[in-house]
Every structure is written in C-alpha cells, then in structure tokens.
Write an enzyme that holds these catalytic residues in place. Structure first.
Site, PDB file in Angstrom:
ATOM      1  CG  ASP A  99      -3.637  22.157  37.425  1.00 51.97           C
ATOM      2  OD1 ASP A  99      -4.649  22.640  37.646  1.00 51.97           O
ATOM      3  OD2 ASP A  99      -2.372  22.811  37.858  1.00 51.97           O
ATOM      4  CD  GLU A 114      -0.477  16.038  37.636  1.00 49.66           C
ATOM      5  OE1 GLU A 114      -1.097  15.488  36.776  1.00 49.66           O
ATOM      6  OE2 GLU A 114      -0.734  16.619  38.383  1.00 49.66           O
ATOM      7  CG  HIS A 124      -4.704  13.995  39.906  1.00 49.37           C
ATOM      8  ND1 HIS A 124      -3.657  13.719  40.411  1.00 49.37           N
ATOM      9  CD2 HIS A 124      -4.892  14.392  38.888  1.00 49.37           C
ATOM     10  CE1 HIS A 124      -2.934  14.393  39.589  1.00 49.37           C
ATOM     11  NE2 HIS A 124      -3.730  14.809  38.545  1.00 49.37           N
ATOM     12  CG  HIS A 161      -4.305  12.352  34.553  1.00 47.27           C
ATOM     13  ND1 HIS A 161      -2.958  12.042  34.633  1.00 47.27           N
ATOM     14  CD2 HIS A 161      -4.287  13.485  35.084  1.00 47.27           C
ATOM     15  CE1 HIS A 161      -2.195  13.134  35.065  1.00 47.27           C
ATOM     16  NE2 HIS A 161      -3.130  13.754  35.509  1.00 47.27           N
ATOM     17  CD  GLU A 162      -7.289  15.938  35.300  1.00 52.46           C
ATOM     18  OE1 GLU A 162      -7.467  16.091  36.821  1.00 52.46           O
ATOM     19  OE2 GLU A 162      -6.233  16.448  34.688  1.00 52.46           O
TER      20      GLU A 162
END
Length: 600
Positions: free
Chosen positions: A227, A433, A408, A404-405
């Site tokens: 997330d 994260e 991942h 950020h995503e």
C-alpha cells in the site's frame, strides 16, 4: 584494500546466534516482527497469520571464503552455489536452484531447501560471491530431522477446494501456473501445499495462496500488494505545487534503448511502452499529436476527472514510471536482476512483465498501492485520488507517492532473487515501506544541503507533516525516531518511518563527507555521496537475506560497500545507522545501541 575488522565479523556471528527466534510466551509481541505477519483480508477482515523461519546472515568480509570447485574448468554460479552448500553439510539433493545473477564482480545465488525433491517455499538461502570468493551466506533452512513432515504426494487437489479459497480471499484464480511446495510452520511441522495465485482486479488484491494438499485448508499467503516531450514533473520535483514543465526527449537510451514508447516492432502514440502502460479505468487514453508528445497541463482548481486533467495525470505517471525505470536500471535493476519490461532484448530475466499503472483508480481513496508478483508477471500500480480537500487532488501529481510505489517493485524483486516472497514479515514489510520513502527522499534532494523531507504534503494539504508522523530529518528535535521505536510500532508504515529516517541519516552523512552529484540519475559511477548511497541501497537489496531484519539489512549495506568500494564508506554508513540506535551491539531485541564500528 580495506577489510572488516575481526571484532566486527565475530560480533555479527555472535549476534546471529544470539537472536534465533523461539516462539513462546511470555515474550512481548514485538519479538515476532522478524518471523510473522498478521493480515486482515477482505471485507470480513479474516485474520490470517503467516510464518517465515528467521534468516541468519553471515558476512565474511572482502577476503571471503574460498571453496573447492567440483567442476572441470570455470564453475558456473549454480555449480558454485551447490559447492558451497556442500561445505555446509547440505547435499545437492537437499537444495534446489532458485535464481541468480552476475553483475561485475558481484554474483548472488538464491536457493531453496528441498525435501524429497519438493522445494520449501519459506526456507531459502542466498550466497553472495565477490568473483569466486564467498562473502556472505544467509539461510532460513530448517532442521528437518525433528520436523513432522507431511507426505509428498497430495491427497486433496487444489481445484477441488479452489471455490472456497476464492471466497475466503475474495478473488479468483488468475490462471498462473500452480506449484507443489512444502511450507515450514511455526510449530515445527512442514505442510505440503498447493501454491495458487488469487487476484481481484476490482480491488487490486493479489495473493499467493498456500493450500494444504492434505486438508484443503488455506494455511498462509504471500501478499503481492504494498500500500501507498511531456508536460510533467521532473523527478526532482515533489508535487504539482512545484510546477509542471515541458520535458523534451527525456528517455535514457542506455536504459531504454528504443525509447519509452517501444512496443514490439513499433512505437505507440499513447501512454504505453516497453516499461509501463498507464491508463484510467480499463483502457489507455490515446492522445493525438504529430508524435509521441503530451502537452496537457493539469489544473487542480477543477476535479481530477476532468478529461484534460485525466490525460495530464496519465502523462505525469507515464513520465515518472519510465524515469524511475531508467534511473534504477543505471543503478543495477536490470533485466538479469528481475526488472519490469515487455521486451528484455535478450539480456536475461523473464519478460512480458511491464508495469500496469492505473491513475484515478476507482478501487480506493487517499492511498496508492503496488502489487509485485514474481519476475515474468506484470507489476500493477494503482494511484488514487485524495478527498482531503475539495476539489479532490490526484495522487499521480504527487511524485514522491509515485516513486514510493514504484520502489516497492524494485525492492521486492531484488530481495530474494525475483520471487516476490521475501518482504513478508512485519519487520521486513515495514522496511519495504521505508525503502519507498527513502527512494523518494533521495530523488528530491537537489544540493549538498540535505533538507528535511515531508511525504505526501500536496495531496493531504499538509506541507509540514504530510502522510507520516514527522518529516525525515537529521535533527532529533524534528524526528526523534530510533531503533527502539519498533517496540511500540506494530504496523508496516510505522516501522517504515523508523527505517526511512535511518536511511535519511545515512544519506546525509555520505553527502556531508563526499559531496553531491547533480547528474545522479544517469551517472551511477560518480564518487559523490548521493550516488554512493543509491549504489549501496540497490546492492544491499540483492545481498540481504529473505525477510531481513534491521540488523541484517544494515550488515548488507556494509557488505555492499566492501564489494563495490573496498569498504571505503563503511565507517560513515555504519556510524550513521548507530546514531539512530542501530549500533554494533544492536541484536534484534529493539534496544537502542549507539556503539560505533570498531576502528572508526
């Protein structure tokens, strides 16, 4: 050449032995951070707990360990890996090859434990080589002598229980190949499991389900989802507030040799290409122009769904995703090291797995997520709108959230050799994260002065705090987080803040000592501190164990520096970690220790 001190090596070995996990009361909950993850799945919030045997991580320094090859002539990476396991008393019939890569003098092999020819999904090992010397060995192999091992022939077919599992996970089987594997359990038993992928394209949920092959029960899952010329925001700009620019010919042809719009033997005139396809809803919004140029400016006084705004959001997301692909490629996230590309140009790895990126996705609000399946399957990024202010703001115009995503996908693929199974404990998931925030932080630093970083300030209309509890800072009056905060933090984003702030301090220390390179996105061989930081960030991911802890991830940074830079930055890096409680005597118990590295 600079070597590890003997005291450091002996300490690491002692720390590994001292922090072996034993599941029993009355240990506090935080002792499970490194081995467990509790998930609440679907609308009914089904509670499901996953277990991962704790990894040990042995570091042997730059001199490494010489092994005698049983091969005639130069040994392959695969042969070298089995040769080393044999020195550890693990014969070739007790292990299975997973994957591996060679990058310069660095070679890393990823292995699985095997029983009767069946691999164990969560009992893995990685072996790091500097040329032909073994420099690290991590393993979560279990002792099978005393284990209760299920028979290796299934008595329940996965198809017979699939409808019930699909109902539990609120998704459907996506057609990906199923496998039969063993799964180590926390009570010492070993289950035989069918591994089946269950996906819900409407909500974005995507699981690897482990179904007991004798009882038909769902016993565990891997969660693949983590997330939170163009008119776009350069990577060094944080959000729409910093101003869009007209960016001409931004492709890095060293990383994307046929440009960003290459699809097979042709080029697209839409937001699709070899690295990513960006769309709103279930289709690509095509744009007409004389060539692949996108000129729609975003206007945030209107709703994001305004057609011109939707196109502008797609354009920015397409630009950022491609720019991140290209920069990460320069720093080592290549085809051979499990990256995301439609076509790998014969350079290794599995292809047909470019990122699918949905802007203004209808499945959520006030968030974002990235699903990272194994190498060869498409990564899926979903960017949402934020209704904190009116009109809503678009997450695709907040570069730090996009970065950020996308991070991942990078960190999940590089850790564990492309399996996407190796950031699944609470502690390692939290670090995932943190790596995402740290990559965004790195991208947004523009000079030798390291500035405090606020995540998500634009979409939340909170430029002083954003979506985290405090800015990332070297000033303890601004951000006081230290290693001991993990005792009271039991959620991945909370844990991620601790790790990201440590990395912010490591970054600042390297830049203070070695300066700042303005060409950081394209010159990964520069000697300046910001480039060194990202080199170590990427290298350490490949070297660290499956489901790392803060301690083992720190040690992987030191090992990465030993291999790439002959240990030139080990004092700077280690002591920056130590300044936030992850010092020489930190042992996995989440007690702060500020002891610097011996000899520094």
């Amino acid at each position: 050449m600079v070597a590890f001190s003997k005291s450091f090596i002996s300490f690491i070995t002692a720390a590994i032995l001292a922090t072996s996990y034993v599941e029993a009361a009355p240990f506090p909950e935080y002792t499970r951070h490194a081995t467990h993850m509790t998930r609440y799945i679907g609308k009914r919030a089904l509670k499901l707990e996953s277990y991962h045997p704790k990894s040990s991580f042995n570091v042997f320094g730059e001199d490494g360990v010489t092994i005698k090859s049983r091969s005639v002539g130069p040994a392959s990476l695969r042969d070298s890996a089995f040769d080393y396991l044999n020195t550890q008393g693990i014969s070739s019939d007790k292990a299975a090859w997973g994957s591996g890569f060679t990058s310069g003098s660095t070679r890393v092999a990823y292995m699985k434990q095997a029983i009767n020819g069946v691999p164990l999904a969560n009992a893995v090992a990685s072996i790091g080589f500097n040329d032909d010397k073994v420099v690290s060995y991590s393993t979560s192999f279990i002792d099978i002598k005393s284990a209760k091992i299920a028979p290796s022939t299934p008595t329940v077919s996965w198809r017979s229980v699939l409808p019930r599992v699909e109902t539990i996970l609120e998704g459907t089987y996506n057609g990906w190949n199923t496998t039969l594997e063993y799964l180590a359990q926390s009570d010492g038993s070993v289950s035989l499991v069918h591994v089946v992928q269950i996906q819900n394209e409407d909500t974005g949920a995507w699981y690897e389900a482990y179904i007991d092959a004798h009882s038909g029960e769902l016993v565990s899952v891997t969660d693949f989802v983590s997330d939170a010329s163009y008119v776009a925001l350069p990577l060094t700009k944080q959000s729409f507030l910093d101003g869009q620019e007209l960016l001409e010919n931004p492709e890095d042809l060293g990383a994307s040799p046929f440009g960003w719009h290459s699809i097979g033997f042709a080029n697209s005139t839409s937001t699709s290409g070899n690295n990513v396809i960006v769309f709103k809803g279930d289709r690509v919004q095509r744009q007409t122009s004389a060539g692949p140029s996108f000129f729609s400016f975003y206007n945030d006084t209107f709703d994001p769904s305004l057609p011109a705004n939707a196109v502008a959001a797609q354009t920015n997301a397409f630009f950022v995703a491609n720019a991140v692909h290209d920069f990460a490629y320069r720093y080592g996230f290549t085809e051979e090291k499990f990256n995301f590309q439609l076509n790998n140009f014969g350079k290794g790895g599995k292809e047909n797995d470019r990122v699918l990126l949905s802007v203004q996705d209808a499945s959520g609000k006030n968030n974002a997520n990235f699903a990272t399946p194994p190498d060869g399957q498409n990564g899926v990024c979903r960017m949402f709108t934020w209704d904190v202010v009116s009109p809503e703001r678009d997450g695709s115009l907040q570069n730090d959230i996009l970065i950020h995503e996308l991070a991942h996908g990078i960190t999940t693929r590089l850790t564990g050799g492309g399996t996407a199974r190796c950031l699944q404990t609470l502690e390692s998931g939290g670090m995932g994260e943190g790596w995402g925030d740290a990559m965004a932080d790195w991208m947004l630093q523009t000079s030798e002065k390291t500035v405090d970083m606020v995540m998500g300030g634009y979409v939340t209309n909170s430029l002083r705090r954003g979506i985290r509890t405090a800015p990332y800072s070297v000033d303890k009056n601004v951000n006081s987080l230290t290693y001991s905060a993990l005792k009271v933090r039991n959620q991945v984003h909370e844990i991620g803040e601790v790790w990201a702030n440590m990395l912010h301090n490591v970054y600042a220390a390297l830049v203070d000592k070695h300066g700042f390179a303005a060409d950081k996105l394209t010159n990964a061989d520069a000697p300046e501190g910001n480039v060194v930081f990202m080199r170590l960030y990427m290298d350490a991911l490949s070297l660290q164990p499956c489901n790392p802890t803060f301690v083992s991830a720190r040690d992987a940074w030191i090992l990465a520096d030993t291999i790439r830079y002959n240990g030139a930055h080990k004092c700077t890096v280690f002591n920056a970690f130590a300044s936030r409680g992850l010092g020489l005597q930190a042992d996995g118990s989440f007690e702060d220790d500020f002891t610097p590295l011996v000899g520094c």
